[in-house]
Design a protein around this motif. Structure first.
Motif, short mmCIF file in Angstrom:
data_model
loop_
_atom_site.label_atom_id
_atom_site.label_comp_id
_atom_site.label_asym_id
_atom_site.label_seq_id
_atom_site.Cartn_x
_atom_site.Cartn_y
_atom_site.Cartn_z
N VAL A 110 0.85 -1.20 0.00
CA VAL A 110 0.00 0.00 0.00
C VAL A 110 0.88 1.25 0.00
CG1 VAL A 110 -1.76 1.29 1.28
CG2 VAL A 110 -1.84 -1.22 1.23
N ARG A 111 1.96 1.22 0.81
CA ARG A 111 2.83 2.41 0.92
C ARG A 111 3.64 2.63 -0.36
NH1 ARG A 111 4.65 0.92 7.01
NH2 ARG A 111 2.54 1.14 7.86
N ALA A 112 3.91 1.56 -1.09
CA ALA A 112 4.70 1.70 -2.32
C ALA A 112 3.87 2.32 -3.45
CB ALA A 112 5.24 0.34 -2.76
N TYR A 113 2.55 2.21 -3.35
CA TYR A 113 1.67 2.72 -4.42
C TYR A 113 0.53 3.55 -3.82
CZ TYR A 113 4.12 -0.72 -7.29
OH TYR A 113 5.09 -1.44 -7.95
N PRO A 114 0.88 4.66 -3.16
CA PRO A 114 -0.19 5.42 -2.48
C PRO A 114 -1.20 5.99 -3.47
CG PRO A 114 1.89 6.64 -2.46
CD PRO A 114 2.18 5.29 -3.02
N MET A 115 -2.47 5.77 -3.20
CA MET A 115 -3.58 6.24 -4.04
C MET A 115 -3.41 5.78 -5.49
SD MET A 115 -5.45 7.51 -1.82
CE MET A 115 -4.89 7.38 -0.11
N THR A 132 -28.95 -1.18 -2.26
CA THR A 132 -27.56 -1.57 -2.04
C THR A 132 -26.78 -1.01 -3.22
OG1 THR A 132 -26.06 -3.41 -1.61
CG2 THR A 132 -27.88 -3.85 -3.13
N GLY A 133 -25.66 -1.60 -3.55
CA GLY A 133 -24.89 -1.08 -4.66
C GLY A 133 -23.47 -1.56 -4.62
N CYS A 134 -22.57 -0.74 -5.12
CA CYS A 134 -21.15 -1.10 -5.09
C CYS A 134 -20.32 0.15 -4.91
CB CYS A 134 -20.75 -1.85 -6.35
SG CYS A 134 -20.89 -0.88 -7.85
N THR A 135 -19.09 -0.08 -4.48
CA THR A 135 -18.18 1.03 -4.16
C THR A 135 -16.82 0.73 -4.77
OG1 THR A 135 -19.28 1.31 -2.02
CG2 THR A 135 -17.09 2.31 -2.26
N VAL A 136 -16.26 1.71 -5.48
CA VAL A 136 -14.85 1.63 -5.86
C VAL A 136 -14.10 2.63 -4.98
CG1 VAL A 136 -13.14 1.84 -7.70
CG2 VAL A 136 -15.46 1.06 -8.23
N HIS A 137 -13.04 2.15 -4.33
CA HIS A 137 -12.29 3.03 -3.42
C HIS A 137 -10.80 2.79 -3.57
CE1 HIS A 137 -11.30 -0.22 -0.50
NE2 HIS A 137 -12.39 -0.76 -0.98
N PHE A 138 -10.02 3.81 -3.16
CA PHE A 138 -8.59 3.59 -3.07
C PHE A 138 -8.32 2.72 -1.85
CE2 PHE A 138 -8.24 7.57 -5.64
CZ PHE A 138 -7.52 7.02 -6.69
N VAL A 139 -7.22 1.97 -1.93
CA VAL A 139 -6.91 1.02 -0.86
C VAL A 139 -5.95 1.67 0.13
CG1 VAL A 139 -5.77 -1.19 -0.40
CG2 VAL A 139 -7.36 -0.97 -2.33
N ASP A 140 -6.34 1.58 1.42
CA ASP A 140 -5.41 2.00 2.48
C ASP A 140 -5.00 0.74 3.25
OD1 ASP A 140 -7.52 1.40 4.12
OD2 ASP A 140 -7.95 3.46 4.70
N GLU A 141 -4.53 0.93 4.48
CA GLU A 141 -3.95 -0.22 5.18
C GLU A 141 -4.96 -1.05 5.94
OE1 GLU A 141 -0.27 0.80 7.19
OE2 GLU A 141 0.22 2.21 5.60
N TYR A 177 -9.17 -2.89 5.92
CA TYR A 177 -10.18 -3.43 5.01
C TYR A 177 -11.23 -2.38 4.66
CZ TYR A 177 -8.79 -8.33 5.72
OH TYR A 177 -8.13 -9.53 5.75
N ASP A 178 -11.38 -2.08 3.40
CA ASP A 178 -12.54 -1.34 2.87
C ASP A 178 -12.72 0.07 3.43
OD1 ASP A 178 -13.26 -3.65 1.40
OD2 ASP A 178 -14.35 -4.46 3.10
N THR A 179 -11.63 0.70 3.90
CA THR A 179 -11.80 2.02 4.52
C THR A 179 -11.19 3.17 3.72
OG1 THR A 179 -9.79 1.67 5.81
CG2 THR A 179 -11.87 1.13 6.88
N GLY A 233 -7.55 14.14 1.55
CA GLY A 233 -7.91 13.42 2.77
C GLY A 233 -8.80 12.24 2.45
N LYS A 234 -10.00 12.21 3.07
CA LYS A 234 -10.94 11.10 2.80
C LYS A 234 -11.73 11.32 1.51
CE LYS A 234 -12.33 7.82 4.97
NZ LYS A 234 -11.96 6.41 4.69
N HIS A 235 -11.60 12.49 0.92
CA HIS A 235 -12.45 12.84 -0.22
C HIS A 235 -11.72 12.69 -1.54
CE1 HIS A 235 -15.62 14.44 2.39
NE2 HIS A 235 -14.59 14.73 3.18
#
Ligand code: GRF
Length: 209
Positions: free
Chosen positions: A101-106, A141-150, A152-154, A202-204
């Protein structure tokens, strides 16, 4: 050309993976190519499908490493050879080692088959997610695409799409209706990324017009 690597799990069927590969080839995702699919087992359906589509595959099996750090180093070694601009998790069910995760931030995305931050976290994958959604009594319901942090799913949410819940839905019928929406949403998020239109504050995640 943007280079995309896809991470799958040992049991992945690979429908999101296939959608990404095909969209890169027919231009729905512009100026991009899938350079590698990395999975835990050579005999996973996704790995087989990737090879059929002519994409290079590599196996890194977490069970063969004594700890997440060493598994992370092995993943990094494979990824550094592939030189990805973007890494897409597609049915990857483990916690990605922190050093990756740290090697490829966002620069790492994941697709989740529900509307995060609800119905996410460790162990929330596959039909268990849809089961929990149905038990909650929610109407969408639905689905979410998100960037990965350290965790699960946050990580920061890039895109979400809704799918209505029907009174006669089962986890299986819901999964089947959410899946094509996942594909579309993932492709759209990747398109925005390769076009340089995603700005993380940040989170946005802001989408530039
Ligand atoms: C999808 O439901 C995705 O949201 C989740 O794992 C599943 C993978 O399916 N992360 P597939 O292998 O892409 O068909």
């Amino acid at each position: 050309m943007k280079r995309i690597a896809i991470l799958v799990s040992g049991v992945s069927r690979g429908s999101n993976m296939r959608a990404i590969i095909e969209a890169c080839r027919d231009g729905r995702i512009p100026d991009s190519t899938v350079v590698a699919v990395v999975g835990a087992r050579d005999d996973a359906p996704a790995m087989h499908n990737a090879r059929t589509l002519g994409v290079d595959t590599a196996v890194v099996n977490p069970r063969e490493f004594p700890d997440p750090d060493m598994y992370g180093d092995a993943l990094l070694w494979v990824l550094q050879k592939a030189q990805p601009d973007l890494i897409c998790l597609a049915g990857y069910m483990r916690l990605l080692p922190a050093r990756v995760v740290r090697a490829y931030p966002m620069r790492i995305m994941n697709i989740h088959p529900a509307l995060l931050p609800l119905f996410g976290g460790k162990g929330m994958y596959g039909l268990k997610v849809h089961q929990a959604v149905l038990e909650s009594g929610m109407k969408v319901t639905g689905c979410t695409v998100h960037f990965v942090d350290e965790q699960y799913d946050t990580g920061p949410i890039i895109l979400q799409r809704c799918v209505p819940i029907r009174s006669d839905d089962t986890p299986e019928t819901l999964a089947a209706r959410v899946l094509p929406v996942e594909h579309e949403t993932y492709l759209e998020a990747i398109r925005l990324f390769v076009q340089g239109r995603l700005r993380v504050e940040g989170k946005h995640v802001r989408v530039d017009e």
